[in-house]
Design an enzyme around this catalytic site. Sequence first.
Site, short mmCIF file in Angstrom:
data_model
loop_
_atom_site.label_atom_id
_atom_site.label_comp_id
_atom_site.label_asym_id
_atom_site.label_seq_id
_atom_site.Cartn_x
_atom_site.Cartn_y
_atom_site.Cartn_z
N GLU A 125 -18.59 39.14 26.49
CA GLU A 125 -18.93 39.20 27.88
C GLU A 125 -19.50 40.34 28.36
O GLU A 125 -18.78 41.03 29.11
CB GLU A 125 -17.69 38.77 28.64
CG GLU A 125 -17.97 38.22 30.06
CD GLU A 125 -16.76 37.69 30.89
OE1 GLU A 125 -15.62 38.07 30.53
OE2 GLU A 125 -16.93 37.30 32.03
N HIS A 171 -19.48 30.28 31.59
CA HIS A 171 -18.48 29.89 32.81
C HIS A 171 -19.33 30.06 34.20
O HIS A 171 -19.19 30.97 34.69
CB HIS A 171 -17.18 30.63 32.43
CG HIS A 171 -17.32 32.25 32.42
ND1 HIS A 171 -18.51 32.89 31.65
CD2 HIS A 171 -16.77 33.32 33.14
CE1 HIS A 171 -18.33 34.24 31.87
NE2 HIS A 171 -17.43 34.28 32.93
N ASP A 227 -9.70 34.74 28.04
CA ASP A 227 -9.62 35.93 27.88
C ASP A 227 -8.29 36.41 27.14
O ASP A 227 -7.95 37.58 27.61
CB ASP A 227 -9.52 36.45 29.48
CG ASP A 227 -10.91 36.81 29.95
OD1 ASP A 227 -11.78 37.55 29.02
OD2 ASP A 227 -11.39 36.34 30.77
N HIS A 276 -22.34 41.66 32.65
CA HIS A 276 -21.07 41.29 33.61
C HIS A 276 -21.26 41.80 34.89
O HIS A 276 -22.21 41.41 35.60
CB HIS A 276 -19.87 42.14 32.82
CG HIS A 276 -18.66 41.51 33.32
ND1 HIS A 276 -17.82 42.00 34.57
CD2 HIS A 276 -17.98 40.19 32.97
CE1 HIS A 276 -16.72 41.31 34.63
NE2 HIS A 276 -17.06 40.13 33.94
N HIS A 294 -14.72 30.01 27.20
CA HIS A 294 -14.44 31.22 27.83
C HIS A 294 -13.12 31.12 28.19
O HIS A 294 -12.31 30.77 29.12
CB HIS A 294 -15.29 31.34 29.23
CG HIS A 294 -15.30 32.87 29.22
ND1 HIS A 294 -16.32 33.72 28.87
CD2 HIS A 294 -14.50 33.78 30.02
CE1 HIS A 294 -15.80 34.78 29.27
NE2 HIS A 294 -15.07 34.95 29.93
N ASP A 313 -12.35 29.93 31.74
CA ASP A 313 -11.97 31.19 32.19
C ASP A 313 -10.57 31.33 32.46
O ASP A 313 -10.41 32.11 33.57
CB ASP A 313 -13.12 31.74 33.42
CG ASP A 313 -13.14 32.99 33.47
OD1 ASP A 313 -12.59 33.70 32.50
OD2 ASP A 313 -13.79 33.77 34.20
N HIS A 333 -22.99 35.36 34.99
CA HIS A 333 -22.94 36.61 35.55
C HIS A 333 -23.98 37.15 35.95
O HIS A 333 -24.17 38.31 36.52
CB HIS A 333 -21.99 37.55 34.74
CG HIS A 333 -20.59 37.42 34.82
ND1 HIS A 333 -20.04 37.95 35.82
CD2 HIS A 333 -19.80 36.83 33.85
CE1 HIS A 333 -18.55 37.54 35.55
NE2 HIS A 333 -18.47 36.98 34.46
ZN ZN Z 1 -16.72 36.27 33.53
#
Ligand code: ZN
Length: 419
Positions: free
Chosen positions: A156, A245, A54, A183, A52, A350, A224
Amino acid sequence: MTTRREFLAQSAMSAAALTAAHAMAAELAAPSPALLERARALLAKAPLIDTHTDLPSMFLGANGGDLSKFDLARRQPTLCADIPSLREGGVGVQYWSIFVESATQNTQVSLHEAMREFDVALRVISAHKDFEQARTADDIDRIRRGGRIACLMGVEGGHMIESSPAVLRVFHSLGARYLTLTHWDNVPWADAATDRVEHLGLTDLGKQLVREMNRLGMFADLSHVSADTMRDALRVSRAPVIFSHSNAFALNPHPRNVPDDVLATLRDNGGVIHVNFIRPFISRDGFAWTQKREAKARELHSTLADEAIEKALEEWEKSTAPSATIADVADHIDHIRKVAGIDAIGIGADYFDVEEATMVTGLANVTRYPYLFAELLRRGYSDEDVMKIAGRNHLRAMRRMEKVAAELQRTEVPLITES
Ligand SMILES: [Zn+2]
C-alpha cells in the site's frame, strides 16, 4: 501533512457517538434469516476475496511483530482479524496489506519498514495451518479446495519501492500481487489524491513502472491516487487495474473516492473497484464533515492547548459525526454498477483497527460481510451478481493480468532505470 492513520483516527467517530437513531436504523435494516443464509452459501461458493486488511501493521504496532503474544486460532479482540472471525465472515481469500506511512520517504526508511511488514505477514501466513500463501489465481483455487484461507499481499504505497524497479521485482517475488501507486502523499513519479498537484498524474517513470507491473504480473492499484493518476494509469496499463479499497465520488465527493469518468474507463479496462466500509468515505456527508472537522480543529487550536483540543474535538464529534449504514455501502455498489457495470465490483473493506465506529454501522468487523451481501440480495442482485462481487470478478481480472504478463515476458526485458 495529515497521514492516513491520523486522518482516519480523526475521522472515525467514537463508539459513544453512535446515536440511538443509528442503532435503530441498523435494527430496521436487519436482513431476513433466509437472505442471510443464502448470502453465506454464496460466499462459501464464490469465494469471498477481500483485497485490503491491515493485520501485519497491527502486529508491528502492538509489539514489534512478536507473534507469540497472539493465537490467531482464537478470537483476538485487540486485532482486526483472527481465524474464527474470518471463517464466520465467509472470507476465503485475504490480501494482507503491506503498509508503511508515506512520511517515511522523507527519512529514507520506507523500504526497511516494508521489509518488516513482509516479514511479519509471511510469518503469520506460515504459522497457521488455516492459511496458505497464494501467488496465482490457480493457487487460490487449489488452496480453497483444501479448505484453507488463501493469503496474498498487497503493497500500500509506491514510496516503498523507492523509485526502483528492482525493488518492485523483489516485492513481486516475495508474493506481492498489487502495488498501490501512492499512499497519502505524492511519490516522485505519481500524484496522490490527498496531496497537492505536482506531476499532473504519472511521470514518465510512473508510466514505465505501471508497464513493468504488467510485465511482472502484479496489479497496479489505483486507490489513494489522484484522479489524473488514475486516468494516466488506465491509459498506459496493458492489463486490468484494481482499486483495492475505494468508493464512488458521485455519492461522497471525497478525493479518496473515484469519479464517474474513471469508473466508465474501468469498464473497458476489465479491472475491479473493491469497495471499502470506512465511514468518512462511504457517508454522503463524509467529506463535508471532514472539512468541518478541520475548520473546528483550526478554531480550537487558536484557543486551547493540544491536549484540550483533542478532548474538545471528541466532544464535537459526538454531536456531529456522519452516519453510514450497510444501505449506504450498497448505494455505492448500486452506483458503481450503473457506471462501470456488475463485472467491475469487488470488496476491500480495509479493516485496520478494532474501533467499532471506524467502519459503517453493521459492518464493524470481519464477521459481518454476509450482512452486506444479504442487503444486495434484498435489492434484487442475482446469485451470480453476488458471487461476481464477492470474488469472481477479482479472479477473472487476475487471470487476465497473469495472461498479459506471460505474453509480455516473451517480448519485453525487465525495466532498468538505475546505473
Ligand atoms: Zn488505504
